[in-house]
Motif scaffolding. Structure first.
Motif, PDB file in Angstrom:
ATOM      1  N   VAL A 155      32.987  38.192  45.343  1.00  0.00           N
ATOM      2  CA  VAL A 155      31.851  39.088  45.112  1.00  0.00           C
ATOM      3  C   VAL A 155      32.290  40.544  45.245  1.00  0.00           C
ATOM      4  O   VAL A 155      31.896  41.393  44.434  1.00  0.00           O
ATOM      5  N   LEU A 156      33.106  40.840  46.247  1.00  0.00           N
ATOM      6  CA  LEU A 156      33.581  42.216  46.416  1.00  0.00           C
ATOM      7  C   LEU A 156      34.388  42.675  45.206  1.00  0.00           C
ATOM      8  O   LEU A 156      34.248  43.813  44.744  1.00  0.00           O
ATOM      9  N   ARG A 157      35.225  41.792  44.675  1.00  0.00           N
ATOM     10  CA  ARG A 157      36.007  42.141  43.477  1.00  0.00           C
ATOM     11  C   ARG A 157      35.101  42.368  42.271  1.00  0.00           C
ATOM     12  O   ARG A 157      35.311  43.281  41.484  1.00  0.00           O
ATOM     13  N   HIS A 158      34.086  41.524  42.126  1.00  0.00           N
ATOM     14  CA  HIS A 158      33.148  41.685  41.022  1.00  0.00           C
ATOM     15  C   HIS A 158      32.399  43.011  41.144  1.00  0.00           C
ATOM     16  O   HIS A 158      32.265  43.757  40.164  1.00  0.00           O
ATOM     17  N   LEU A 159      31.911  43.314  42.345  1.00  0.00           N
ATOM     18  CA  LEU A 159      31.175  44.559  42.548  1.00  0.00           C
ATOM     19  C   LEU A 159      32.067  45.779  42.326  1.00  0.00           C
ATOM     20  O   LEU A 159      31.628  46.775  41.738  1.00  0.00           O
ATOM     21  N   ALA A 160      33.324  45.686  42.759  1.00  0.00           N
ATOM     22  CA  ALA A 160      34.252  46.794  42.545  1.00  0.00           C
ATOM     23  C   ALA A 160      34.507  47.013  41.056  1.00  0.00           C
ATOM     24  O   ALA A 160      34.541  48.153  40.577  1.00  0.00           O
ATOM     25  N   ALA A 161      34.667  45.915  40.313  1.00  0.00           N
ATOM     26  CA  ALA A 161      34.886  46.028  38.868  1.00  0.00           C
ATOM     27  C   ALA A 161      33.660  46.632  38.184  1.00  0.00           C
ATOM     28  O   ALA A 161      33.791  47.476  37.297  1.00  0.00           O
ATOM     29  N   CYS A 162      32.480  46.227  38.613  1.00  0.00           N
ATOM     30  CA  CYS A 162      31.254  46.786  38.042  1.00  0.00           C
ATOM     31  C   CYS A 162      31.141  48.278  38.346  1.00  0.00           C
ATOM     32  O   CYS A 162      30.713  49.059  37.497  1.00  0.00           O
ATOM     33  N   ASP A 163      31.520  48.676  39.557  1.00  0.00           N
ATOM     34  CA  ASP A 163      31.507  50.093  39.926  1.00  0.00           C
ATOM     35  C   ASP A 163      32.476  50.885  39.060  1.00  0.00           C
ATOM     36  O   ASP A 163      32.154  51.981  38.595  1.00  0.00           O
ATOM     37  N   ARG A 164      33.677  50.329  38.844  1.00  0.00           N
ATOM     38  CA  ARG A 164      34.677  51.020  38.016  1.00  0.00           C
ATOM     39  C   ARG A 164      34.197  51.208  36.579  1.00  0.00           C
ATOM     40  O   ARG A 164      34.449  52.234  35.954  1.00  0.00           O
ATOM     41  N   MET A 165      33.517  50.180  36.063  1.00  0.00           N
ATOM     42  CA  MET A 165      33.065  50.246  34.671  1.00  0.00           C
ATOM     43  C   MET A 165      31.688  50.884  34.540  1.00  0.00           C
ATOM     44  O   MET A 165      31.177  51.025  33.428  1.00  0.00           O
ATOM     45  N   ASP A 166      31.074  51.208  35.678  1.00  0.00           N
ATOM     46  CA  ASP A 166      29.757  51.830  35.710  1.00  0.00           C
ATOM     47  C   ASP A 166      28.705  50.966  35.015  1.00  0.00           C
ATOM     48  O   ASP A 166      27.944  51.433  34.162  1.00  0.00           O
ATOM     49  N   VAL A 167      28.703  49.672  35.349  1.00  0.00           N
ATOM     50  CA  VAL A 167      27.708  48.733  34.831  1.00  0.00           C
ATOM     51  C   VAL A 167      27.044  48.026  36.008  1.00  0.00           C
ATOM     52  O   VAL A 167      27.561  48.014  37.123  1.00  0.00           O
ATOM     53  N   ASN A 168      25.904  47.433  35.745  1.00  0.00           N
ATOM     54  CA  ASN A 168      25.209  46.675  36.781  1.00  0.00           C
ATOM     55  C   ASN A 168      25.895  45.332  36.995  1.00  0.00           C
ATOM     56  O   ASN A 168      26.393  44.728  36.048  1.00  0.00           O
TER      57      ASN A 168
END
Length: 65
Positions: free
Chosen positions: A39-52
């Motif tokens: 989950v942390l990796r998914h959230l970090a990737a979403c933050d990097r790509m600026d998506v929900n």
């Protein structure tokens, strides 16, 4: 910019989807550690790509066994 970044993981999951937050709260041991990392990796990737965050991706992470 994601304003939820400073929140605990359980609170971030609650804001994404309360059902997934409940599933996460029931995990323990090694499965909890693996799910937390995913989950942390998914959230970090979403933050990097600026998506929900994707609810279905979080569900898949939490239901893997």
């Amino acid at each position: 910019m994601n304003l939820d970044k400073g929140l605990p993981l359980a609170e971030r999951l609650q804001r994404i989807d309360h059902i997934q937050a409940r599933r996460f709260s029931k995990l323990a041991g090694t499965i909890l550690e693996i799910a937390t990392e995913g989950v942390l990796r998914h959230l970090a990737a979403c933050d990097r790509m600026d998506v929900n965050p994707d609810i279905s991706a979080v569900r898949e992470i939490l239901t893997m066994r």
